[in-house]
Write an enzyme that holds these catalytic residues in place. Sequence first.
Site, short mmCIF file in Angstrom:
data_model
loop_
_atom_site.label_atom_id
_atom_site.label_comp_id
_atom_site.label_asym_id
_atom_site.label_seq_id
_atom_site.Cartn_x
_atom_site.Cartn_y
_atom_site.Cartn_z
N GLU A 210 40.50 46.64 40.93
CA GLU A 210 39.49 47.48 40.16
C GLU A 210 39.07 48.41 41.56
O GLU A 210 38.12 48.00 42.06
CB GLU A 210 38.53 46.72 39.68
CG GLU A 210 38.88 45.86 38.38
CD GLU A 210 39.52 46.80 37.14
OE1 GLU A 210 39.05 47.96 37.37
OE2 GLU A 210 40.16 46.40 36.37
N CYS A 244 31.30 53.01 40.83
CA CYS A 244 32.71 53.46 41.03
C CYS A 244 33.12 54.37 39.85
O CYS A 244 34.08 55.23 40.08
CB CYS A 244 33.77 52.15 40.98
SG CYS A 244 33.50 51.19 39.40
#
Length: 490
Positions: A210, A244
């Site tokens: 991720e 993110c």
Amino acid sequence: MSREQLIVQRARKSFQTGKTKPLEFRVHQLKNLLRFITEKRRNIADAVKKDLGKSEHGTELFETLGLEGEINLAIENLMEWAAPRPVEKNLLTISDEVYIQPEPLGLVLIIGAWNYPWAVTLQPLVGAIAAGNAAIIKPSEVSSYSAKAMEELLPLYLDKDLYPVVTGGVLETQELLKQKFDHIFYTGSSAVGRLVMEAASHHLTPVTLELGGKSPCYIDKNCDITVACRRITWGKFVNCGQTCIAPDYILCEPSIQSTVVEEIRKCIKEFYTDNPKSFEDYGRIINQRHFKRIMALMDGSTVALGGDSDESQCYIEPTVLKDVTSESKVMREEIFGPLLPIITVSGVDEAIQFINEREKPLVVYVFSHEKKLIKRVIAETSSGALLANDCLVHFTVSALPFGGVGNSGMGCYHGRHTFDQLSHLRSCLIKQLKMEGVNSMRYPPHTAKKMSWARFFLLKQVNMGRLRRTVLLAMLAVSTFLEIFIQICP
């Protein structure tokens, strides 16, 4: 033998006893994890406050609420997720039992990130527990207070051998990565993601990465710019831009650039007051190294608003940069901070071209009233996700797989997707020792007649669900016919 080796050895040995196989055990551990979040909510909030300057309500909203939802979802649906999954058959296997059986992978390593130190570390753990794995949890050493709290408190609630917390820095992580795992789940930068993948390759260990990247945000000049900027401002500056999936930069036509700047100015004042530095819900950069990195990214760009900073407090004001070009320093790496560059383009054609000339991002944002334009961006770009007319909220939908593509990551999680990601979906076929006449077509010698029958039996797919419905409808029709027949013919 190192501390890390001993912990891995103990966790694997505990997994091999089979204690994680029963669903009752998994549910019990998940309920304990939920109890941990509920009972230690204040400890979690205090740790995040020290790490990131986040308020207690901010921690609840962005860290623990989503965790509670994921745990409850897993508890409610675990029996269904773990059950055998029937599949379509061909005529050759129509009388056989054919299904997919999810089974635990074994020992999972979860390497968390510092920006949301609880959410992105414990959400994969929910899936690991639900899938029946053992898991070693490695919180980021950068969010040191959260890592320490996790190390001290989590073992009070979860099985200490199956779910140990390992703290430490680069050396401890490298030592962990030398060990054999059955899956590694990493959240963080692309640079470290490559190192994790390289280490995993030595044991042929599958990985979920991720990562991040520069997520673009295109604003159509004909959309409601006030609403668009309100949502972009929230998505960008929450957690000081250390998200993110935050919009990394804006793409818009030159004619609306000044309007965009002004609307964002209004929103910053509304959300964070005239003095964000003293406002409770505006946090801090994680440390001075990242503070200096972010400040250096502004070199050569024009500050449209904001720009104030205080290194002693790791504070950077919400900042918008205008007239930025693709060659600007701020466009060379993921910002991961409260800087929002605006790049002007001639329209959606150039915006799509600009996006496609770069690495695939974790998410593409587009703001427009026109569904046709949105569908075009979906069709002509590639990213982990696409979100139209809002920011971040796709992360809250457990039914959507969350993850990147290419440079922004591989694999996905959330809800059932985490369960499947951390399970081996085992193919099972159970045939009876009967009907050997039908099976004889596959035995030598292979004649033309046998091949003709083989093509028929092997290529003809049978949808058992549809077949059952057809049979039920036929039975209902026959039953209705008989009932009518009896009535008219006593």
